[in-house]
Design an enzyme around this catalytic site. Structure first.
Site, PDB file in Angstrom:
ATOM      1  N   GLU A  81       0.915  -1.173  -0.150  1.00 34.17           N
ATOM      2  CA  GLU A  81       0.078   0.093  -0.049  1.00 34.17           C
ATOM      3  C   GLU A  81       0.917   1.241  -0.065  1.00 34.17           C
ATOM      4  O   GLU A  81       0.553   2.238  -0.638  1.00 34.17           O
ATOM      5  CB  GLU A  81      -0.938  -0.017   1.233  1.00 34.17           C
ATOM      6  CG  GLU A  81      -1.992  -1.030   1.370  1.00 34.17           C
ATOM      7  CD  GLU A  81      -3.116  -0.918   0.029  1.00 34.17           C
ATOM      8  OE1 GLU A  81      -3.503   0.065   0.121  1.00 34.17           O
ATOM      9  OE2 GLU A  81      -3.326  -1.954  -0.475  1.00 34.17           O
ATOM     10  N   SER A 449     -46.317 -31.594  38.943  1.00 40.33           N
ATOM     11  CA  SER A 449     -45.669 -31.962  40.202  1.00 40.33           C
ATOM     12  C   SER A 449     -44.260 -31.674  40.707  1.00 40.33           C
ATOM     13  O   SER A 449     -44.006 -31.553  41.802  1.00 40.33           O
ATOM     14  CB  SER A 449     -45.893 -33.392  40.406  1.00 40.33           C
ATOM     15  OG  SER A 449     -47.178 -33.958  40.201  1.00 40.33           O
TER      16      SER A 449
END
Length: 796
Positions: A81, A449
């Site tokens: 770059e 239950s």
């Protein structure tokens, strides 16, 4: 006049340029803001042992300081770059000139124009500006680049660039890219891998490592050549790197550990509720309570259990059918197998002859189905040529393919530490890939239950004792509207007067309702609310049989109070959160320890008070724990006793078998399981908690208890113990029964009385015995006295 016109035109142009410049630069950002700039960074969540389990991010990024970056990686980006980055002052004039010259050709050929931007300019654009391709933006970019060079060091600028840049594959910055592309840290990247990452900014889609492999390799090799040309890499190293294949992960993954999707999503939801949007950009370190070993065991146990239920209820048929094998693969791909079942394959039935069914997978494997699976399919919806199905290929060594079916039923499992509330495992359904709805925390279900221990605990808190007797007999209740309610026992049998233990162990509905009527629903509902079962429980008797709604997550927290001595725990998944600087911003542990940081002085170690408020008497908690041990030893969960460890628990089955529950525990682990359809339809006759949920608990605990030392539940120090019908019961001081003990035998000639718990079929004969205690109930009758010589009738 001509001169005046020219001067006017120049003045007008100058004025216009000034106005344009004022408008253009009126909102120019301040480059100094980047001195303390931190890019949005992913929050990473870890299990308690350091395993990465998830990331939460708006932009998937792992911030890496410049000092921690390998030199070769930085050089690769500079070569690709901006190789003169450390020499220029923000703008590379020669590079800009070359770009402008190329753009003449690019414009003529209709190609994308090159910007000739330096790394400094790219930082200015990426962080402070937009992507608008305008002259104004380029001017701003150039001015800001100069300012950045004046306010920041070169190293800081390069650090911002390498952490901010978009690199494809769901990756922002080199840290995330190294992990997503190659599954490794940047410090472990090879030269070839570093060069590929540097090749990507030119165009992530143009150099995709799978779709555009040749272009990607070509660009990577160009970067390597640039590094060689700049003298940063030797010719031999460069050639060796260029010869390496480009090998990447098939797709970016959140983490290597894949069994905790429901847990991770719940952590994300709770994190957002606490931290807000900072969760996805703050770069936090988050330590969770997850135990990966238990989590994997929980996932497997739940999935296997739901598949067993599904198989019991028959083959529902293929998921599709084709009339010709030409192109069947495209039709088959429209249906996905659960991502969690990685061995399942989509297949087509190619031939059915006699008892044999032959199949072919999308991957090209061929074979025949196992005979038992063929029989199963034919007993259901049947199977024929052209059917699209899921199969599991045989392992190495040959064998038959196994026919698979995605269950229609669902469920959840939660495993929690009872003393701390740490959630060690949580599975919210059969498959997160098919449904992300978390049934552990979001599904409101009737517990049936499984709620009864709270009823019995409220009774014990209200003056009842383990020796108390309640009638198990039919009962009719008439409401204010005149309607009658007749709660019935599961098998419609009644045993008369029973101790509390037997009523809970055998889950007697009628007895529980009588008990709740005596204690009063305000006390029962209040205890349920204090335990966290629900925020508000209606004060009606039906709630004593579990007709209210709650989650398995909440129930696990409530049962923890029975095991830990009656303390309320706060179930939690997040243990600790720290910011990027290591500062703790959230901690689940809130207890103080004044002396923990002090040097050792030879005194006793600091003692930290147990966490949680006391919501019930420790003796009550132990009494319920002991009774629930009986459920495993003799009651509805007796199959769990095969594990050979001290365990307790309670099954639950709702009306019409709509939900099946089991809340089980060891001294150090509470586990909640429920099974049910999402639309709440019936599971089918006989699909009780015993049948559907307990086997899942057993499978999980087989793994959870591996290499765990056996230990008993902790007894309260002030409890008094007495034998009641052969079972050692705990009492509050002063409430224990005063019964003369039977002789133990062995030396006095009396009958031998067994010690310890005795089976019900000996202690309880037809439900009731007239014996004063268990020893007398099972002792042999005394021999008849010898006859007197004058006794001729045989009567006394």
């Amino acid at each position: 006049m001509a001169g005046v016109a020219v001067l006017s035109a120049i003045a007008l142009a100058g004025f216009s340029a000034a106005v344009w410049a004022a408008w253009l630069f009126h909102d120019m950002p301040d480059a100094g803001e980047l001195a303390d700039y931190h890019p949005p960074t992913a929050t990473r969540a870890y299990a308690w042992d350091g395993t990465l389990i998830g990331e939460f991010s708006r932009e998937r990024r792992i911030f890496v300081p410049y000092d921690a970056m390998p030199t070769r990686l930085a050089q690769a980006f500079l070569a690709a770059e901006d190789h003169s980055f450390f020499q220029h002052a923000g703008i590379d004039v020669s590079g800009l000139g070359r770009a402008m010259a190329k753009n003449v050709i690019n414009a003529a050929q209709g190609r994308r124009l090159e910007g000739g931007s330096t790394i400094t300019q790219q930082v200015a654009k990426n962080i402070l500006l937009t992507d608008d391709a305008t002259i104004g933006r380029k001017l701003k970019e150039a001015i800001l680049a100069g300012r950045l060079e004046q306010s920041l060091t070169k190293e800081r600028i390069l650090e911002l660039y390498l952490n901010e840049i978009w690199l494809g594959y769901r990756s922002y910055g080199v840290g995330a890219a190294a992990y997503n592309y190659f599954g490794k840290s940047i410090t472990d990247l090879t030269l070839a891998e570093a060069a590929y990452l540097a090749a990507v900014p030119k165009g992530p889609d143009n150099y995709h490592p799978i779709r555009r492999r040749e272009e990607a390799i070509g660009r990577r090799n160009w970067v390597i050549d640039q590094m060689v040309g700049l003298g940063w890499v030797s010719r031999a190293e460069g050639e060796a790197a260029k010869s390496e294949p480009l090998t990447v992960q098939a797709e970016p993954t959140r983490s290597k550990y894949r069994d905790a999707d429901y847990f991770v999503e719940e952590v994300r939801r709770r994190g957002l509720a606490t931290l807000g949007t900072k969760l996805t950009e703050g770069g936090y370190y988050m330590r969770t309570t997850l135990d990966p070993r238990l989590q994997s065991a929980a996932k497997v146990a739940l999935m296997d259990g739901l598949e067993r239920y599904d198989r019991r209820h028959g083959w529902r048929g293929s998921y599709g059918n084709v009339t010709t094998l030409a192109g069947w693969e495209e039709v088959a791909r429209k249906k996905s197998a659960p991502a969690e079942r990685r061995t399942w394959r989509r297949a087509v039935v190619t031939d059915v002859a006699g008892g044999n069914v032959r199949v072919r997978t999308i991957e090209g494997q061929m074979g025949q189905l196992a005979g038992e699976d063929v029989a199963w399919a034919r007993a259901g919806k049947g199977i024929g040529a052209g059917d699209l199905i899921f199969v599991e290929p045989p392992e190495q060594g040959g064998g038959a393919f196994r026919l698979k079916q995605i269950p229609a039923v669902n469920g959840a499992l939660v495993a929690m530490e009872p003393n701390s509330g740490r959630v060690l495992a949580m599975v919210g359904g059969y498959s997160f890939s098919l449904s992300s709805f978390n049934r552990a925390t979001q599904a409101q279900r009737q517990p049936g239950s499984a709620i009864k221990p709270i009823v019995y605990a409220a009774a014990l808190e209200s003056g009842y004792t383990p020796a108390s007797v309640v009638m198990d007999a039919p009962i009719t209740l008439v409401g204010a509207n005149g309607q009658a309610w007749r709660p019935e026992n599961y098998e419609r049998k009644y045993y008369g007067a029973l101790q509390l233990r037997k009523g809970l162990e055998l889950s007697r509905n009628a007895m529980t309702v009588r008990l709740a009527q005596s204690v009063g629903m305000p006390k029962i509902s209040g205890l349920a609310e204090r335990l966290g079962v629900t925020k508000k429980m209606d004060r009606v008797l039906a709630m004593a049989l579990g007709s209210g709604e709650t989650t398995v997550f909440r129930m696990a927290g409530a049962y923890s109070s029975f095991v830990n001595g009656g303390k309320k725990v706060e179930p939690h998944l997040i243990e600790l959160v720290q910011d990027r600087e290591g500062k703790t911003i959230l901690r689940a542990e809130r207890r103080d320890c004044d002396r923990c940081k002090a040097g050792w002085s030879g005194d006793e170690s600091p003692r930290i008070a147990p966490a949680g408020a006391q919501v019930m008497d420790p003796i009550t908690a132990y009494q319920i724990t002991s009774m629930l041990q009986g459920v495993v030893q003799r009651g509805t969960a007796a199959s769990a006793s095969s594990l050979g460890y001290p365990l307790g628990g309670k099954t639950g089955t709702t009306n019409d078998y709509r939900s099946a529950w089991f809340m089980g525990f060891s001294p150090d682990l509470v586990v909640g399981v429920y099974v049910g359809f999402d639309d709440n339809r019936s599971l089918g006759k006989g699909e009780t908690g015993t049948q559907s949920a307990v086997p899942i608990f057993i499978d999980f605990m087989k793994e959870a208890l591996k290499n765990v030392e056996k230990k008993e539940f902790r007894e309260p120090k002030n409890a008094k113990f007495a034998m009641v019908r052969g079972i050692r019961e705990a009492f509050r001081p002063g409430t224990e029964p005063r019964v003369a003990s039977a002789p133990t035998g062995g030396g006095g000639g009396g009958p031998v009385v067994p010690r310890g718990p005795q089976p019900y079929n000996k202690v309880w004969q037809n439900g009731v015995t007239g014996a004063p205690n268990a020893g007398a109930a099972v002792a042999p009758p005394p021999p008849p006295p010898p006859k007197r010589p004058d006794d001729t009738t045989g009567l006394f």
